[in-house]
Design an enzyme around this catalytic site. Sequence first.
Site, short mmCIF file in Angstrom:
data_model
loop_
_atom_site.label_atom_id
_atom_site.label_comp_id
_atom_site.label_asym_id
_atom_site.label_seq_id
_atom_site.Cartn_x
_atom_site.Cartn_y
_atom_site.Cartn_z
N HIS A 135 30.31 44.93 21.16
CA HIS A 135 29.69 45.71 22.08
C HIS A 135 29.62 46.81 22.48
CE1 HIS A 135 27.45 41.61 22.32
NE2 HIS A 135 27.00 42.16 21.60
N GLU A 138 31.97 47.33 26.41
CA GLU A 138 33.05 46.52 26.51
C GLU A 138 34.72 46.92 26.33
OE1 GLU A 138 31.83 42.95 24.77
OE2 GLU A 138 29.89 43.04 25.52
N ARG A 193 25.78 49.01 25.32
CA ARG A 193 25.60 48.35 24.16
C ARG A 193 25.65 47.91 22.42
NH1 ARG A 193 25.76 42.11 25.15
NH2 ARG A 193 25.07 41.09 23.88
N HIS A 263 35.86 40.16 23.27
CA HIS A 263 34.51 40.84 23.88
C HIS A 263 35.29 40.71 25.18
CE1 HIS A 263 31.37 40.69 21.15
NE2 HIS A 263 32.23 39.31 20.00
N GLU A 337 36.15 36.30 25.26
CA GLU A 337 35.45 37.06 26.34
C GLU A 337 36.41 37.01 27.40
OE1 GLU A 337 32.45 38.26 26.75
OE2 GLU A 337 31.05 37.29 24.57
#
Length: 376
Positions: A135, A138, A193, A263, A337
């Site tokens: 993405h 990020e 994104r 991510h 994440e």
Amino acid sequence: LQVDLWQPSSPFHIVEGTVADVRVPQNATRSLLPYLQQANIQYTILISDLQEAIENQTGGRSHRNRRSLSGYNYEVYHSLEEIEDWMHYLNRTYSDLIHMFSVGKSYEGRPLYVLKLGKRSRPYKKAVWMDCGIHAREWIGPAFCQWFVKEALQTYQTDSDMRKMLTQLYFYIMPVFNVDGYHFSWTNDRFWRKTRSKNMRFHCHGVDANRNWKVKWCDEGASLHPCDDTYCGPFPESEPEVKAVAHFLRKHQKQIKAYLSFHAYAQMLLYPYSYKYATIPNFNCVESAAYNAVNALQSAYGVRYRYGPASSTLYVSSGSSMDWAYKNGIPYAFAFELRDTGHFGFLLPETLIKPTCTETMLAVKNITLHLLKKCH
């Protein structure tokens, strides 16, 4: 009201009692805030002037010397051009440990570079795949992939764990998966994104590269509408970036034992499944790897990561790279994440690159060493 949903990624996941992070244009706040008050929805303004925050992150840096790669700064965000220069430099300078190659071309024709990192100690070695920046917005992802390579090269001589990792394994590292989108997030829209492929019917660009894999494709948590952030694409592997990486992973599936994707943001360590609530066959091994990794990460600065199956820990999403990797025989598949939990969101300040990467490094080493021990 046009809002850009930061967390969760799709409106389907907004349910009572959960927190949602949204970005709104300046002129929309006048109508949005009274609406929230009327509906009795509590809200906090996290970043009041987003433009200023963006400029603090990327503005006034053109004077930075792009050519001095020996003094490459790992504590700032780098453009695609800088990252590619850096990869070429490492390929020339550390030819004993690094081999750079391309797995294909992006939609806009950019090479999809991967670094193969490890000692050429024996012809066949197990491998770990790592990708960052699926993405575009990020940015902490690509920063971590570069940090990992730096740490490997700098500590290989002195750290016995790192030496063991690079002697017994290969690491395939893709610092920027979604190269077109990442470039676009630097030049046009900081919060882009998706990929940058064109949709003729809707004049919308891009597909969510983490909804485009051939595993429960375009089911729950993915959108069929080309203008949505979670658009799954016209068919699985429609995006050349996804197709190229999937092809590479299929070709090396006997060798690759772990798939790690980075991510942001949520501070979580996720493992399969994403697309359903079910327990994976090798749950015990994967769960204990995750538990130990999260504890190792926390030991650096006390930052607590939640961990568990993606579907129940984050939300259900179909067509993800992690599920695909697992379904294709890679026993350890994880999605990180990274920081934070929403205070800065996608605009994690450069001052937090070092602590974020330092703690993540501990988790990744932990997973890798777990891999080298037999788990039954």
